[in-house]
Design a protein around this motif. Sequence first.
Motif, PDB file in Angstrom:
ATOM      1  N   MET A   1       0.451  -0.963   0.183  1.00 49.74           N
ATOM      2  CA  MET A   1       0.180  -0.100  -0.186  1.00 49.74           C
ATOM      3  C   MET A   1       0.708   1.010  -0.292  1.00 49.74           C
ATOM      4  N   THR A   2       0.566   2.574  -0.578  1.00 49.01           N
ATOM      5  CA  THR A   2       1.579   3.197  -0.905  1.00 49.01           C
ATOM      6  C   THR A   2       0.460   4.585   0.031  1.00 49.01           C
ATOM      7  N   ASP A   3       1.162   5.670   0.322  1.00 52.13           N
ATOM      8  CA  ASP A   3       1.472   6.866   0.885  1.00 52.13           C
ATOM      9  C   ASP A   3       0.830   7.435   0.081  1.00 52.13           C
ATOM     10  N   THR A   4      -0.093   8.655  -0.291  1.00 54.63           N
ATOM     11  CA  THR A   4       0.017   9.913  -0.034  1.00 54.63           C
ATOM     12  C   THR A   4       1.186  10.760  -0.337  1.00 54.63           C
ATOM     13  N   GLU A   5       1.946  11.855  -0.943  1.00 48.07           N
ATOM     14  CA  GLU A   5       2.531  12.724   0.283  1.00 48.07           C
ATOM     15  C   GLU A   5       1.741  14.138  -0.029  1.00 48.07           C
ATOM     16  N   LEU A   6       2.211  15.205   0.428  1.00 47.55           N
ATOM     17  CA  LEU A   6       1.796  15.969   0.609  1.00 47.55           C
ATOM     18  C   LEU A   6       2.172  16.937  -0.030  1.00 47.55           C
ATOM     19  N   VAL A   7       0.963  18.031  -1.379  1.00 46.49           N
ATOM     20  CA  VAL A   7       2.207  19.466  -1.987  1.00 46.49           C
ATOM     21  C   VAL A   7       2.777  20.097  -0.781  1.00 46.49           C
ATOM     22  N   SER A   8       4.001  21.243  -1.386  1.00 48.36           N
ATOM     23  CA  SER A   8       4.377  22.393  -0.712  1.00 48.36           C
ATOM     24  C   SER A   8       4.148  22.056   0.806  1.00 48.36           C
ATOM     25  N   PRO A   9       5.248  20.667   1.143  1.00 47.04           N
ATOM     26  CA  PRO A   9       5.308  20.428   2.568  1.00 47.04           C
ATOM     27  C   PRO A   9       6.647  21.501   3.582  1.00 47.04           C
ATOM     28  N   PRO A  10       7.138  21.814   4.566  1.00 47.93           N
ATOM     29  CA  PRO A  10       7.229  23.221   5.103  1.00 47.93           C
ATOM     30  C   PRO A  10       8.220  23.019   5.325  1.00 47.93           C
ATOM     31  N   GLN A  11       9.481  24.160   4.858  1.00 43.18           N
ATOM     32  CA  GLN A  11      11.093  24.546   4.688  1.00 43.18           C
ATOM     33  C   GLN A  11      11.499  23.902   5.712  1.00 43.18           C
ATOM     34  N   ASP A  12      11.474  23.409   6.414  1.00 46.57           N
ATOM     35  CA  ASP A  12      11.878  23.119   8.220  1.00 46.57           C
ATOM     36  C   ASP A  12      11.235  22.036   9.321  1.00 46.57           C
ATOM     37  N   GLY A  13      11.691  21.450  10.477  1.00 46.30           N
ATOM     38  CA  GLY A  13      10.926  20.319  10.722  1.00 46.30           C
ATOM     39  C   GLY A  13       9.555  20.967  11.201  1.00 46.30           C
ATOM     40  N   ILE A  14       9.160  19.728  11.570  1.00 39.97           N
ATOM     41  CA  ILE A  14       7.714  19.385  11.406  1.00 39.97           C
ATOM     42  C   ILE A  14       6.827  19.555  12.901  1.00 39.97           C
ATOM     43  N   SER A  15       6.950  20.317  13.581  1.00 41.16           N
ATOM     44  CA  SER A  15       6.182  20.509  14.842  1.00 41.16           C
ATOM     45  C   SER A  15       5.242  19.432  14.943  1.00 41.16           C
ATOM     46  N   SER A  16       3.734  19.563  14.456  1.00 42.47           N
ATOM     47  CA  SER A  16       2.386  18.933  14.708  1.00 42.47           C
ATOM     48  C   SER A  16       1.761  18.956  13.979  1.00 42.47           C
ATOM     49  N   VAL A  17       0.953  17.478  13.513  1.00 39.77           N
ATOM     50  CA  VAL A  17      -0.198  17.166  12.504  1.00 39.77           C
ATOM     51  C   VAL A  17      -1.277  16.933  12.739  1.00 39.77           C
ATOM     52  N   VAL A  18      -1.844  18.379  12.936  1.00 38.47           N
ATOM     53  CA  VAL A  18      -3.723  18.045  13.222  1.00 38.47           C
ATOM     54  C   VAL A  18      -4.624  17.635  12.172  1.00 38.47           C
ATOM     55  N   PHE A  19      -5.216  16.459  12.433  1.00 35.60           N
ATOM     56  CA  PHE A  19      -6.716  16.464  11.468  1.00 35.60           C
ATOM     57  C   PHE A  19      -7.786  17.942  11.901  1.00 35.60           C
ATOM     58  N   SER A  20      -8.383  18.080  11.436  1.00 32.65           N
ATOM     59  CA  SER A  20      -9.890  18.620  11.701  1.00 32.65           C
ATOM     60  C   SER A  20     -10.537  17.709  12.895  1.00 32.65           C
ATOM     61  N   PRO A  21     -11.289  17.770  13.738  1.00 28.89           N
ATOM     62  CA  PRO A  21     -12.701  16.870  14.389  1.00 28.89           C
ATOM     63  C   PRO A  21     -13.745  16.112  13.328  1.00 28.89           C
ATOM     64  N   THR A  22     -13.304  17.170  11.994  1.00 31.85           N
ATOM     65  CA  THR A  22     -15.059  16.516  11.402  1.00 31.85           C
ATOM     66  C   THR A  22     -14.834  16.348  10.030  1.00 31.85           C
ATOM     67  N   SER A  23     -13.969  16.491   9.476  1.00 33.10           N
ATOM     68  CA  SER A  23     -13.704  16.133   8.181  1.00 33.10           C
ATOM     69  C   SER A  23     -11.777  16.493   7.750  1.00 33.10           C
ATOM     70  N   ASN A  24     -11.451  16.342   6.553  1.00 29.52           N
ATOM     71  CA  ASN A  24     -10.151  15.367   6.444  1.00 29.52           C
ATOM     72  C   ASN A  24      -9.032  16.673   5.688  1.00 29.52           C
ATOM     73  N   LEU A  25      -9.179  18.117   6.721  1.00 32.55           N
ATOM     74  CA  LEU A  25      -8.642  19.573   6.550  1.00 32.55           C
ATOM     75  C   LEU A  25      -7.327  18.817   7.633  1.00 32.55           C
ATOM     76  N   LEU A  26      -6.328  19.371   7.754  1.00 29.25           N
ATOM     77  CA  LEU A  26      -5.277  18.946   8.506  1.00 29.25           C
ATOM     78  C   LEU A  26      -4.325  20.416   8.127  1.00 29.25           C
ATOM     79  N   LEU A  27      -3.625  20.625   9.890  1.00 31.23           N
ATOM     80  CA  LEU A  27      -3.334  21.825   9.929  1.00 31.23           C
ATOM     81  C   LEU A  27      -1.563  21.019  10.097  1.00 31.23           C
ATOM     82  N   VAL A  28      -0.540  22.204  10.006  1.00 33.11           N
ATOM     83  CA  VAL A  28       0.962  21.292  10.325  1.00 33.11           C
ATOM     84  C   VAL A  28       1.408  22.785  10.630  1.00 33.11           C
ATOM     85  N   ALA A  29       2.304  22.416  11.845  1.00 35.57           N
ATOM     86  CA  ALA A  29       3.069  23.730  12.288  1.00 35.57           C
ATOM     87  C   ALA A  29       4.382  22.885  12.098  1.00 35.57           C
TER      88      ALA A  29
END
Length: 323
Positions: A1-29
């Motif tokens: 099974m393959t994973d999908t890689e998100l476009v336009s990732p952050p340019q430095d270390g990722i501290s947190s990924v959080v999905f919305s409680p109701t949809s497939n929106l994702l926040l990335v700090a």
Amino acid sequence: MTDTELVSPPQDGISSVVFSPTSNLLLVASWDKTCRLYDVDSNTLKFTFSHDAPVLDCAFLDDTTAFGAGIDKQLHKYDLTTGKSSVVGSHSEAIKCVECSIKHGVVITGSWDKTIKLWNLESLECVGEYAQPDKVYTMALADDRVIVGMAGRHVWVWNLNNMSAVEQRRESSVKFQTRCIRAMPDAQGYVLASIEGRVAVDYLDPSESSQKRKFAFKCHRSKENGRDVIYPVNAVAFHPTFGTFATGGCDGLVNVWDGVNRKRVYQFHEYPTSIASLSFNHDGSLLAIAASYTYEEGDKPHPPDAIFIRRITEENVKPKPRS
């Protein structure tokens, strides 16, 4: 099974990924001084919210509003419909954690200044500041309770219905620094991950019978050239349906565990570098995996930071029947 890689990732270390409680929106700090909002379904970057310093955490209120904070010591409110942000308030040191409780109408922030603060969701005013024994490293919301993990192995449990005094003063069940705490979906307990390749499963009920159920186990360790290599466990995420939980370590691996039967359910393929953060979406069909070097071996060449979205099957997360 393959994973999908998100476009336009952050340019430095990722501290947190959080999905919305109701949809497939994702926040990335990220340490690149941004918090990014992605639509995972279409694999698009919707908005980028800029800070003056690295962003350490973020949290959804709903699909129109979110919050983020970090090294700039300020709590930022994000408008997810317009892409605009505003500063709500501040701590005297970096803000490490952000949680939103719609039930109690507050945003909760935990800081390296050894306090947690509560902010009213309507007025956005600070409605309480509470001293902690040490720097706040991680926080989890378990219905009415806020579980605060700190330096010095302190774990304090606060009840949002009565903040006049801390409800429980605990010590981590493992001997080394706490990296991440996440609450069980039924709010009965929490999982704590440490830098020493160990994870603890703890229960909030202080009764003797309940406390007998708690345990800790070794994970994210390997044998290399005949010696044990121990990796920090950076991330924990609970599956919303099955109650199993995923852990991510500096070995680049994601494991799924059945805490009730005390066994591993599944191990995903190895990722290019350390797993910095994990988040299941609202129905448990997707897992966001931040593969981002966490500088556990100092400054050295490393793979670029990336966010992978893995489609989850029951085989990955469903507890296996007892043999």
